[in-house]
Write a protein that holds these residues in place. Structure first.
Motif, mmCIF file in Angstrom:
data_model
loop_
_atom_site.group_PDB
_atom_site.id
_atom_site.type_symbol
_atom_site.label_atom_id
_atom_site.label_comp_id
_atom_site.label_asym_id
_atom_site.label_seq_id
_atom_site.Cartn_x
_atom_site.Cartn_y
_atom_site.Cartn_z
ATOM 1 N N TYR A 1 31.806 -13.553 16.668
ATOM 2 C CA TYR A 1 31.858 -12.376 17.550
ATOM 3 C C TYR A 1 33.016 -11.426 17.292
ATOM 4 C CZ TYR A 1 28.344 -14.847 20.221
ATOM 5 O OH TYR A 1 27.204 -15.485 20.601
ATOM 6 N N SER A 2 33.839 -11.685 16.303
ATOM 7 C CA SER A 2 35.037 -10.863 16.099
ATOM 8 C C SER A 2 34.722 -9.383 15.880
ATOM 9 C CB SER A 2 35.871 -11.405 14.946
ATOM 10 O OG SER A 2 35.130 -11.327 13.749
ATOM 11 N N GLU A 3 33.564 -9.063 15.366
ATOM 12 C CA GLU A 3 33.184 -7.671 15.120
ATOM 13 C C GLU A 3 32.454 -7.032 16.306
ATOM 14 O OE1 GLU A 3 34.006 -6.005 12.267
ATOM 15 O OE2 GLU A 3 35.108 -7.816 11.706
ATOM 16 N N SER A 4 32.172 -7.797 17.329
ATOM 17 C CA SER A 4 31.403 -7.294 18.465
ATOM 18 C C SER A 4 32.288 -6.494 19.417
ATOM 19 C CB SER A 4 30.764 -8.458 19.231
ATOM 20 O OG SER A 4 30.155 -7.986 20.398
ATOM 21 N N TYR A 5 31.757 -5.383 19.909
ATOM 22 C CA TYR A 5 32.470 -4.560 20.879
ATOM 23 C C TYR A 5 32.532 -5.229 22.249
ATOM 24 C CZ TYR A 5 31.968 -0.798 17.500
ATOM 25 O OH TYR A 5 32.028 -0.032 16.369
ATOM 26 N N HIS B 1 37.060 -17.209 25.691
ATOM 27 C CA HIS B 1 36.214 -16.221 25.027
ATOM 28 C C HIS B 1 35.430 -15.480 26.099
ATOM 29 C CE1 HIS B 1 36.847 -18.302 21.131
ATOM 30 N NE2 HIS B 1 36.992 -19.349 21.939
ATOM 31 N N MET B 2 35.340 -14.154 25.977
ATOM 32 C CA MET B 2 34.640 -13.361 26.988
ATOM 33 C C MET B 2 33.665 -12.394 26.341
ATOM 34 S SD MET B 2 37.839 -12.630 29.482
ATOM 35 C CE MET B 2 39.056 -12.681 28.188
ATOM 36 N N ILE B 3 32.524 -12.251 26.977
ATOM 37 C CA ILE B 3 31.536 -11.248 26.580
ATOM 38 C C ILE B 3 31.238 -10.395 27.802
ATOM 39 C CG2 ILE B 3 29.113 -10.877 25.968
ATOM 40 C CD1 ILE B 3 29.307 -13.159 24.040
ATOM 41 N N ASN B 4 31.399 -9.108 27.647
ATOM 42 C CA ASN B 4 31.032 -8.137 28.680
ATOM 43 C C ASN B 4 30.050 -7.169 28.044
ATOM 44 O OD1 ASN B 4 32.682 -8.943 30.937
ATOM 45 N ND2 ASN B 4 34.426 -8.310 29.696
ATOM 46 N N PHE C 1 26.685 -17.174 24.875
ATOM 47 C CA PHE C 1 27.402 -18.316 24.302
ATOM 48 C C PHE C 1 26.517 -19.558 24.163
ATOM 49 C CE2 PHE C 1 31.266 -16.158 26.137
ATOM 50 C CZ PHE C 1 31.804 -15.810 24.913
ATOM 51 N N LEU C 2 25.527 -19.700 25.002
ATOM 52 C CA LEU C 2 24.703 -20.911 24.973
ATOM 53 C C LEU C 2 23.945 -21.087 23.665
ATOM 54 C CD1 LEU C 2 23.328 -21.113 28.611
ATOM 55 C CD2 LEU C 2 25.213 -22.389 27.586
#
Length: 137
Positions: free
Chosen positions: A66-70, A79-82, A110-111
């Motif tokens: 996910y390092s390239e994900s905005y 780790h967070m996803i918004n 994440f799952l």
């Protein structure tokens, strides 16, 4: 927000509880609800049911993916996803004994990265549980 505790279950317990994880959930709930005076007993019971997680490996895998994900941020072992397009807010905290997933969606991003392992998720507040690989497939 839902809060799932995710455990790396021993292969034997996974085979015994693959169809219905209710008894496994009850065992994990009992460990979760033990008071501090029974900490030693809780650890011993936990060690028979679950393995420790490789914190560094999981952190590395998620960070690389996910390092390239905005939508992704990372701070230490969290780790967070918004993702505003999916209306998803997910926070995954990596510990040696278990993972904590706090999310507002049923199938967190994440799952899918955690499937194909012997991972069992428990939401003790809502009395919910599932095998991650079965939810994703």
């Amino acid at each position: 927000m839902r809060k799932f505790y995710i455990f790396n279950i021993n292969e034997e317990f996974k085979i015994l509880n693959s169809d219905d994880g209710y008894s496994l959930y009850k065992q994990m709930e009992n460990i979760h609800n033990l008071d501090k005076d029974n900490f030693y007993n809780a650890v011993k019971i936990y060690e028979t049911i679950a393995h420790k997680l490789d914190k560094n490996k999981i952190n590395e895998e998620l960070n690389q993916k996910y390092s390239e994900s905005y939508f992704y941020t990372k701070y230490q072992n969290t780790h967070m996803i918004n993702n505003y397009y999916r209306a998803e807010e997910s926070k995954l905290t990596i510990n040696s004994a278990y993972l904590i997933l706090e999310t507002n969606v049923v199938k967190s991003t994440f799952l899918k990265d955690l499937k194909n392992k012997c991972l069992f998720a428990c939401d003790f507040d809502n009395k919910d549980y599932f095998w991650i690989d079965k939810l994703i497939n």
